[in-house]
Design a protein around this motif. Structure first.
Motif, PDB file in Angstrom:
ATOM      1  N   VAL A   1      -7.288   1.671   7.096  1.00 32.20           N
ATOM      2  CA  VAL A   1      -7.619   2.306   6.084  1.00 32.20           C
ATOM      3  C   VAL A   1      -7.623   3.927   6.623  1.00 32.20           C
ATOM      4  O   VAL A   1      -7.069   4.992   5.905  1.00 32.20           O
ATOM      5  CB  VAL A   1      -8.792   2.260   5.431  1.00 32.20           C
ATOM      6  CG1 VAL A   1      -9.525   3.439   4.517  1.00 32.20           C
ATOM      7  CG2 VAL A   1      -8.748   0.887   4.623  1.00 32.20           C
TER       8      VAL A   1
ATOM      9  N   PHE B   1       1.628  -3.873   5.767  1.00 28.78           N
ATOM     10  CA  PHE B   1       0.964  -5.315   5.189  1.00 28.78           C
ATOM     11  C   PHE B   1       1.776  -6.341   5.982  1.00 28.78           C
ATOM     12  O   PHE B   1       0.809  -7.382   6.288  1.00 28.78           O
ATOM     13  CB  PHE B   1       1.614  -5.346   3.929  1.00 28.78           C
ATOM     14  CG  PHE B   1       0.795  -4.440   3.056  1.00 28.78           C
ATOM     15  CD1 PHE B   1      -0.424  -4.542   2.625  1.00 28.78           C
ATOM     16  CD2 PHE B   1       1.217  -3.182   2.616  1.00 28.78           C
ATOM     17  CE1 PHE B   1      -0.984  -3.706   1.352  1.00 28.78           C
ATOM     18  CE2 PHE B   1       0.964  -2.204   1.737  1.00 28.78           C
ATOM     19  CZ  PHE B   1      -0.452  -2.798   1.217  1.00 28.78           C
TER      20      PHE B   1
ATOM     21  N   LEU C   1      -3.107  -3.714   6.429  1.00 34.22           N
ATOM     22  CA  LEU C   1      -3.498  -3.598   5.118  1.00 34.22           C
ATOM     23  C   LEU C   1      -3.034  -5.001   4.534  1.00 34.22           C
ATOM     24  O   LEU C   1      -2.058  -5.728   4.803  1.00 34.22           O
ATOM     25  CB  LEU C   1      -2.833  -2.564   4.291  1.00 34.22           C
ATOM     26  CG  LEU C   1      -2.855  -1.005   4.857  1.00 34.22           C
ATOM     27  CD1 LEU C   1      -2.115   0.038   4.064  1.00 34.22           C
ATOM     28  CD2 LEU C   1      -4.465  -0.732   4.744  1.00 34.22           C
ATOM     29  N   ARG C   2      -3.818  -5.303   3.402  1.00 32.06           N
ATOM     30  CA  ARG C   2      -3.752  -6.745   2.918  1.00 32.06           C
ATOM     31  C   ARG C   2      -3.790  -6.935   1.583  1.00 32.06           C
ATOM     32  O   ARG C   2      -3.242  -8.021   1.001  1.00 32.06           O
ATOM     33  CB  ARG C   2      -5.007  -7.638   3.594  1.00 32.06           C
ATOM     34  CG  ARG C   2      -5.072  -7.722   5.082  1.00 32.06           C
ATOM     35  CD  ARG C   2      -6.067  -8.441   5.674  1.00 32.06           C
ATOM     36  NE  ARG C   2      -6.306  -8.506   7.104  1.00 32.06           N
ATOM     37  CZ  ARG C   2      -5.358  -9.474   7.764  1.00 32.06           C
ATOM     38  NH1 ARG C   2      -4.465 -10.143   7.489  1.00 32.06           N
ATOM     39  NH2 ARG C   2      -5.510  -8.916   9.313  1.00 32.06           N
ATOM     40  N   ASN C   3      -4.477  -6.100   0.683  1.00 31.62           N
ATOM     41  CA  ASN C   3      -4.360  -6.178  -0.910  1.00 31.62           C
ATOM     42  C   ASN C   3      -2.941  -6.273  -1.332  1.00 31.62           C
ATOM     43  O   ASN C   3      -2.157  -5.401  -1.259  1.00 31.62           O
ATOM     44  CB  ASN C   3      -5.235  -5.046  -1.291  1.00 31.62           C
ATOM     45  CG  ASN C   3      -5.594  -5.204  -2.877  1.00 31.62           C
ATOM     46  OD1 ASN C   3      -4.659  -5.146  -3.728  1.00 31.62           O
ATOM     47  ND2 ASN C   3      -6.836  -5.409  -3.145  1.00 31.62           N
ATOM     48  N   ARG C   4      -2.733  -7.392  -2.043  1.00 35.35           N
ATOM     49  CA  ARG C   4      -1.263  -7.492  -2.682  1.00 35.35           C
ATOM     50  C   ARG C   4      -1.188  -6.662  -3.869  1.00 35.35           C
ATOM     51  O   ARG C   4      -0.014  -6.093  -3.870  1.00 35.35           O
ATOM     52  CB  ARG C   4      -1.239  -8.869  -3.220  1.00 35.35           C
ATOM     53  CG  ARG C   4      -1.013  -9.998  -2.032  1.00 35.35           C
ATOM     54  CD  ARG C   4      -0.735 -11.254  -2.422  1.00 35.35           C
ATOM     55  NE  ARG C   4      -1.768 -12.124  -3.321  1.00 35.35           N
ATOM     56  CZ  ARG C   4      -1.692 -13.150  -3.832  1.00 35.35           C
ATOM     57  NH1 ARG C   4      -0.520 -13.914  -3.807  1.00 35.35           N
ATOM     58  NH2 ARG C   4      -2.554 -13.628  -4.472  1.00 35.35           N
ATOM     59  N   ARG C   5      -2.064  -6.160  -4.662  1.00 39.01           N
ATOM     60  CA  ARG C   5      -1.891  -5.296  -5.741  1.00 39.01           C
ATOM     61  C   ARG C   5      -1.437  -3.785  -5.036  1.00 39.01           C
ATOM     62  O   ARG C   5      -0.701  -3.176  -5.560  1.00 39.01           O
ATOM     63  CB  ARG C   5      -3.154  -5.244  -6.413  1.00 39.01           C
ATOM     64  CG  ARG C   5      -3.342  -6.554  -7.314  1.00 39.01           C
ATOM     65  CD  ARG C   5      -4.350  -6.224  -8.390  1.00 39.01           C
ATOM     66  NE  ARG C   5      -4.676  -7.285  -9.082  1.00 39.01           N
ATOM     67  CZ  ARG C   5      -5.577  -7.427 -10.169  1.00 39.01           C
ATOM     68  NH1 ARG C   5      -6.346  -6.496 -10.355  1.00 39.01           N
ATOM     69  NH2 ARG C   5      -5.976  -8.526 -10.754  1.00 39.01           N
ATOM     70  N   VAL C   6      -2.326  -3.557  -4.063  1.00 35.83           N
ATOM     71  CA  VAL C   6      -1.996  -2.172  -3.272  1.00 35.83           C
ATOM     72  C   VAL C   6      -0.580  -2.456  -2.773  1.00 35.83           C
ATOM     73  O   VAL C   6       0.218  -1.253  -2.971  1.00 35.83           O
ATOM     74  CB  VAL C   6      -2.873  -1.965  -2.288  1.00 35.83           C
ATOM     75  CG1 VAL C   6      -2.775  -0.859  -1.426  1.00 35.83           C
ATOM     76  CG2 VAL C   6      -4.314  -1.764  -2.817  1.00 35.83           C
ATOM     77  N   ARG C   7      -0.086  -3.425  -2.188  1.00 38.02           N
ATOM     78  CA  ARG C   7       1.211  -3.565  -1.764  1.00 38.02           C
ATOM     79  C   ARG C   7       2.236  -3.349  -2.760  1.00 38.02           C
ATOM     80  O   ARG C   7       3.204  -2.543  -2.544  1.00 38.02           O
ATOM     81  CB  ARG C   7       1.387  -4.759  -1.109  1.00 38.02           C
ATOM     82  CG  ARG C   7       2.954  -5.042  -0.326  1.00 38.02           C
ATOM     83  CD  ARG C   7       2.902  -6.214   0.378  1.00 38.02           C
ATOM     84  NE  ARG C   7       4.186  -6.225   1.160  1.00 38.02           N
ATOM     85  CZ  ARG C   7       4.350  -6.962   2.225  1.00 38.02           C
ATOM     86  NH1 ARG C   7       3.596  -8.033   2.461  1.00 38.02           N
ATOM     87  NH2 ARG C   7       5.853  -6.931   2.691  1.00 38.02           N
TER      88      ARG C   7
END
Length: 444
Positions: free
Chosen positions: A108, A174, A179-185
């Motif tokens: 982050v 990713f 970073l891990r959030n799939r929606r953010v990706r």
């Protein structure tokens, strides 16, 4: 993590008068890049050399960049991360922006760091473009946030737009677990795709990475290879590895030296080097590891190698000693996490090949890095034991080391030669600028 308050201020106005036409075929190029001299490693080296070489070829160049901070992740003395400033570096005006630099660059915080440059670079790039009236605005990723500043500068000046990708930072963030959030990706990749579509040219540094551009929607004719380079005259092949570094470090003449030199961060997979050291010690091999560089992963590596007499650490060395440092090696080590395959081609490879020493690289078969190393080194799975076995095999076979090293030098001279690579860029720049002007782009 909020950016510094200074990012909310406006940069000091640029008051220099616009310059007249350049003599001859010279172009005006505005470069927007997070990293620039006096940083010595990574993207800064190539962006700086490109700018200075273009200046020497008769072009006018200005740069918008952050303050120097890499790889120590601390703004260098004499610079500020809280204000805009202007300096001249080797004849090139460099407009420095505010920049948030985290001491511990977690996922982050790293995003906030990159975003802070994009926010600060946009008003600076626009101000410079209004005065300088560039023919080409050239943005370097990382960071992709520089693309927004470059597009804004090109819009106010009518310039052609070129985005150069040194690594695919969205994929890497990713795939490497930063970073891990799939929606953010999904949202980030969608934004990246839209950004790429707005440039006249999008380049990257290897065939595999150019292929990835096509998969990201860059249309044929706009995606081009613009590889990193090496000055083969500045990095000569030393006749042997018995350099001043060996004397300074007390390394016996009969020890084989395996060298890692460069940034020490997460995507390098440096934890494998501690495994290499342990395996070599267990085998009682006449091999010393020389680990040179700085970065957030260095402390952990030093801890893992504590008590191993065969391991030596050095800080990042001056550019003036690069040739000697590379020539100290009998074998070069190029660790890399498998998740980073074809997201980045390590820039340090160019100097390794030019030094005439073989490379042991962590690279899966068929990857871009494996293809670059084939015939001038060994590509091994991304594990410490596999790298250690390759080092042991080369340490025991001087003739093979010599043959692979000679092949690497020949490859550097044909595929990575600085003059040829930048000459190719210059020709492509003429095509893209001419094409935009012929298409009736707004006059400057």
């Amino acid at each position: 993590m909020s950016p510094p308050a200074a990012l909310l201020e406006r940069p000091e106005p640029v008051t220099e008068a616009a310059e007249g036409p350049l003599p001859g075929p010279g172009r005006r190029i505005l470069i927007v890049a997070l990293n620039y001299a006096p940083e010595l490693v990574g993207c800064a080296k190539y962006t700086t050399e490109l700018a200075e070489d273009l200046l020497a070829r008769g072009h006018a160049v200005e740069v918008v960049a952050g303050p120097p901070y890499y790889p120590a992740w601390e703004v260098s003395a004499g610079h500020s991360g809280a204000r805009w400033s202007r300096e001249v570096v080797n004849g090139i005006p460099v407009h420095r922006t505010p920049l948030y630099v985290p001491r511990q660059p977690t996922g982050v915080r790293r995003v906030a760091h990159l975003a802070s440059f994009g926010l600060a670079a946009a008003p600076a790039a626009v101000a410079v473009a209004r005065r300088f009236r560039p023919d080409l605005v050239f943005a370097v990723a990382p960071t992709l946030t520089a693309a927004g500043a470059a597009l804004a500068a090109a819009r106010v000046s009518g310039a052609a737009r070129w985005l150069h990708i040194q690594d695919f930072e969205v994929d890497a963030a990713f795939d490497l677990g930063l970073l891990r959030n799939r929606r953010v990706r999904g949202a980030a990749l969608g934004l990246e795709r839209r950004v790429l579509s707005r440039f006249d040219r999008v380049s990257s540094i290897s065939p595999a990475m150019v292929e990835r551009l096509a998969a990201k929607g860059v249309v044929p004719g706009r995606a081009v290879e613009f590889r990193n380079w090496v000055d083969v005259d500045a990095v000569r092949v030393l006749p042997d590895s018995h350099t001043a570094y060996r004397r300074e470090l007390g390394l016996p003449a009969d020890r084989v030296v395996a060298l890692y030199s460069g940034n020490m961060a997460g995507k390098q997979g440096l934890e494998a080097l501690a495994e290499v050291a342990a395996r070599l010690r267990a085998a009682d091999a006449p091999v010393s590891l020389l680990l040179c560089g700085d970065g957030p992963a260095r402390a952990a590596l030093e801890t893992a190698c504590a008590g191993m007499d065969s391991v030596r650490f050095l800080p990042l060395q001056p550019l003036a000693r690069l040739e000697e440092l590379l020539g100290t090696a009998d074998i070069h080590l190029l660790p890399q996490r498998p998740e980073a395959a074809d997201l980045v081609l390590p820039s340090k490879l160019t100097g390794m090949l030019a030094s005439g020493r073989p490379v042991v690289a962590m690279a899966e078969p068929g990857s871009g890095l494996a293809r670059e190393v084939e015939g001038c080194g060994l590509a091994v799975p991304a594990t410490g034991p596999a790298m250690a076995e390759a080092v042991l095999a080369l340490a025991a076979d001087p003739a093979r080391r010599a043959a692979l090293g000679a092949a690497g030098r020949a490859r550097a001279e044909t595929r990575w030669k600085k003059a040829a690579v930048i000459g190719g860029f210059e020709a492509e720049m003429a095509a893209v600028v001419g094409g935009r002007q012929a298409a009736g782009a707004p006059s400057r």
